[in-house]
Design a protein around this motif. Structure first.
Motif, PDB file in Angstrom:
ATOM      1  N   UNK A  27       0.819  -1.212   0.000  1.00 22.12           N
ATOM      2  CA  UNK A  27       0.000   0.000   0.000  1.00 22.12           C
ATOM      3  C   UNK A  27       0.853   1.262   0.000  1.00 22.12           C
ATOM      4  N   UNK A  28       2.148   1.119   0.216  1.00 21.77           N
ATOM      5  CA  UNK A  28       3.036   2.287   0.168  1.00 21.77           C
ATOM      6  C   UNK A  28       3.518   2.572  -1.262  1.00 21.77           C
ATOM      7  N   UNK A  29       3.110   1.734  -2.204  1.00 25.14           N
ATOM      8  CA  UNK A  29       3.519   1.928  -3.601  1.00 25.14           C
ATOM      9  C   UNK A  29       2.637   2.957  -4.290  1.00 25.14           C
ATOM     10  N   UNK A  30       3.156   3.478  -5.406  1.00 29.91           N
ATOM     11  CA  UNK A  30       2.397   4.446  -6.202  1.00 29.91           C
ATOM     12  C   UNK A  30       1.950   3.771  -7.498  1.00 29.91           C
ATOM     13  N   UNK A  31       0.815   3.146  -7.455  1.00 25.46           N
ATOM     14  CA  UNK A  31       0.196   2.583  -8.652  1.00 25.46           C
ATOM     15  C   UNK A  31      -1.301   2.831  -8.568  1.00 25.46           C
ATOM     16  N   UNK A  57       0.433   9.922  -5.596  1.00 23.72           N
ATOM     17  CA  UNK A  57       0.304   9.594  -4.172  1.00 23.72           C
ATOM     18  C   UNK A  57       0.442   8.079  -3.990  1.00 23.72           C
ATOM     19  N   UNK A  58       0.703   7.688  -2.771  1.00 27.44           N
ATOM     20  CA  UNK A  58       0.730   6.253  -2.498  1.00 27.44           C
ATOM     21  C   UNK A  58      -0.705   5.721  -2.451  1.00 27.44           C
ATOM     22  N   UNK A  59      -0.833   4.412  -2.655  1.00 28.88           N
ATOM     23  CA  UNK A  59      -2.166   3.807  -2.558  1.00 28.88           C
ATOM     24  C   UNK A  59      -2.753   4.011  -1.170  1.00 28.88           C
ATOM     25  N   UNK A  60      -1.904   3.955  -0.162  1.00 30.08           N
ATOM     26  CA  UNK A  60      -2.383   4.141   1.207  1.00 30.08           C
ATOM     27  C   UNK A  60      -2.975   5.525   1.403  1.00 30.08           C
ATOM     28  N   UNK A  61      -2.295   6.548   0.880  1.00 34.27           N
ATOM     29  CA  UNK A  61      -2.783   7.921   1.032  1.00 34.27           C
ATOM     30  C   UNK A  61      -4.134   8.098   0.361  1.00 34.27           C
ATOM     31  N   UNK A  62      -4.239   7.571  -0.857  1.00 39.77           N
ATOM     32  CA  UNK A  62      -5.498   7.674  -1.590  1.00 39.77           C
ATOM     33  C   UNK A  62      -6.610   6.921  -0.857  1.00 39.77           C
ATOM     34  N   UNK A  63      -6.291   5.725  -0.372  1.00 37.55           N
ATOM     35  CA  UNK A  63      -7.305   4.924   0.332  1.00 37.55           C
ATOM     36  C   UNK A  63      -7.752   5.614   1.612  1.00 37.55           C
ATOM     37  N   UNK A  64      -6.813   6.209   2.335  1.00 41.08           N
ATOM     38  CA  UNK A  64      -7.176   6.918   3.569  1.00 41.08           C
ATOM     39  C   UNK A  64      -8.157   8.053   3.278  1.00 41.08           C
ATOM     40  N   UNK A 116     -22.505  -5.511   8.083  1.00 42.92           N
ATOM     41  CA  UNK A 116     -21.649  -5.354   6.908  1.00 42.92           C
ATOM     42  C   UNK A 116     -20.181  -5.470   7.285  1.00 42.92           C
ATOM     43  N   UNK A 117     -19.459  -6.208   6.459  1.00 40.71           N
ATOM     44  CA  UNK A 117     -18.012  -6.296   6.552  1.00 40.71           C
ATOM     45  C   UNK A 117     -17.473  -5.610   5.292  1.00 40.71           C
ATOM     46  N   UNK A 118     -16.750  -4.503   5.458  1.00 39.47           N
ATOM     47  CA  UNK A 118     -16.269  -3.715   4.324  1.00 39.47           C
ATOM     48  C   UNK A 118     -14.742  -3.785   4.296  1.00 39.47           C
ATOM     49  N   UNK A 119     -14.189  -4.273   3.196  1.00 38.32           N
ATOM     50  CA  UNK A 119     -12.743  -4.536   3.123  1.00 38.32           C
ATOM     51  C   UNK A 119     -12.123  -3.693   2.012  1.00 38.32           C
ATOM     52  N   UNK A 120     -11.076  -2.942   2.356  1.00 32.72           N
ATOM     53  CA  UNK A 120     -10.283  -2.202   1.358  1.00 32.72           C
ATOM     54  C   UNK A 120      -8.904  -2.829   1.337  1.00 32.72           C
ATOM     55  N   UNK A 121      -8.543  -3.435   0.215  1.00 37.08           N
ATOM     56  CA  UNK A 121      -7.275  -4.161   0.145  1.00 37.08           C
ATOM     57  C   UNK A 121      -6.656  -4.038  -1.246  1.00 37.08           C
ATOM     58  N   UNK A 122      -5.365  -4.194  -1.294  1.00 29.76           N
ATOM     59  CA  UNK A 122      -4.674  -4.152  -2.591  1.00 29.76           C
ATOM     60  C   UNK A 122      -3.869  -5.434  -2.825  1.00 29.76           C
ATOM     61  N   UNK A 158      -8.315  -2.619  -4.611  1.00 27.05           N
ATOM     62  CA  UNK A 158      -7.662  -1.415  -5.126  1.00 27.05           C
ATOM     63  C   UNK A 158      -6.406  -1.803  -5.907  1.00 27.05           C
ATOM     64  N   UNK A 159      -6.505  -1.641  -7.216  1.00 30.08           N
ATOM     65  CA  UNK A 159      -5.363  -1.874  -8.099  1.00 30.08           C
ATOM     66  C   UNK A 159      -4.958  -3.361  -8.126  1.00 30.08           C
ATOM     67  N   UNK A 160      -5.935  -4.243  -8.032  1.00 31.59           N
ATOM     68  CA  UNK A 160      -5.673  -5.680  -8.165  1.00 31.59           C
ATOM     69  C   UNK A 160      -6.746  -6.288  -9.056  1.00 31.59           C
ATOM     70  N   UNK A 161      -6.481  -7.479  -9.522  1.00 36.15           N
ATOM     71  CA  UNK A 161      -7.410  -8.134 -10.438  1.00 36.15           C
ATOM     72  C   UNK A 161      -8.690  -8.526  -9.722  1.00 36.15           C
ATOM     73  N   UNK A 162      -9.729  -8.816 -10.529  1.00 36.44           N
ATOM     74  CA  UNK A 162     -11.002  -9.204  -9.930  1.00 36.44           C
ATOM     75  C   UNK A 162     -11.070 -10.702  -9.650  1.00 36.44           C
ATOM     76  N   UNK A 163      -9.914 -11.371  -9.674  1.00 32.73           N
ATOM     77  CA  UNK A 163      -9.877 -12.802  -9.362  1.00 32.73           C
ATOM     78  C   UNK A 163      -9.532 -13.042  -7.894  1.00 32.73           C
TER      79      UNK A 163
END
Length: 266
Positions: free
Chosen positions: A90-94, A99-106, A186-192, A221-226
């Motif tokens: 999550x510290x990567x920029x993709x 911005x980093x993925x973490x910053x955007x997700x936050x 509800x269980x809400x998950x944000x993951x990369x 976030x920024x991963x395949x739908x598999x």
């Protein structure tokens, strides 16, 4: 006579040494028994938390309904447990501009938290540099406290999604006991990233879906739908390849929230 006494004394000495040795062996055996039992216990498989539940026909289990039942006017509340991924990737920029993925997700999760109905309960589970923990207990508390906990996440960990899903299940099940099964869960998950143990995650998700009406929503976030959490027709999965898609995916969680008049039987 003197020679005979010396021989007798020597024999007693030898016998004493032999008996002493036997005693040490016995002590060693007694001392090692608990350690051996401990080692065997450590080698045993860690129990699946779902195996503890004998009554799988109703949710929450009847034992969960006996304590801390809320007043009837609180039974219909909605409950959201957010699992926020603080893994190293999550510290990567993709997929996130400069911005980093973490910053955007936050930022996206902070906006989402402001949109969660004020009378709904909100909780937070995080795994990051500080380890795995429940950062905010499920409750109606100050949304700013939730946002502060999200902003404090420092990416640097593996991806223990199975542990996170199990923990969220236990939190929501306990809350269902207080609401007698009414309301929404509800269980809400944000993951990369991919779970540390994807096969175990799949089994855990299947158990949650089989035993409860908990709605599992994942923003990949920024991963395949598999991803293991993507089970069409059973879970809600949104693939987000940019910040706007991430925000929209989170808002869709609230938009797709359904009403359950009675979810004690399912």
């Amino acid at each position: 006579m003197k020679k005979l006494l010396c021989t007798y004394a020597a024999a007693l000495l030898i016998l004493s040494v032999v008996l002493s040795g036997c005693g040490e062996d016995a002590d060693q055996q007694n001392a090692s028994a608990p350690q051996q039992q401990k080692n065997v216990a450590q080698q045993q498989k860690i129990p699946d938390p779902f195996e503890k539940t004998t009554d799988a026909s109703t949710w929450p289990p009847s034992a969960k309904k006996e304590a801390n039942i809320l007043p009837a006017d609180q039974w219909s509340r909605k409950n959201y447990v957010m699992i926020f991924d603080g893994s190293g990737s999550m510290s990567e920029q993709r997929c996130s501009g400069n911005k980093t993925k973490s910053t955007v997700a936050k930022e996206a999760v902070a906006d989402w938290a402001q949109s969660v109905p004020a009378d709904a309960n909100l909780g937070l589970i995080v795994f990051d540099q500080q380890g795995f923990s429940v950062r905010l207990q499920l409750g109606q508390g100050d949304r700013q406290k939730f946002i502060q906990q999200v902003q404090a996440v420092v990416p640097n960990s593996g991806t223990p999604l199975t542990q996170a899903v199990q923990t969220a299940y236990e939190i929501l099940t306990a809350q269902a006991g207080k609401q007698l099964g009414y309301g929404e869960y509800h269980m809400v998950i944000v993951t990369d990233g991919v779970a540390n143990q994807p096969e175990q995650l799949t089994r855990t998700v299947n158990a949650v879906l089989a035993r409860s009406p908990i709605i599992i929503s994942t923003i990949g976030f920024c991963i395949a739908d598999t991803h293991s959490l993507n089970q069409p027709g059973r879970t809600i999965y949104k693939a987000a390849d940019n910040p706007e898609a991430l925000r929209q995916g989170l808002q869709d969680v609230l938009a797709e929230s359904e009403s359950f008049d009675d979810i004690t039987e399912f």
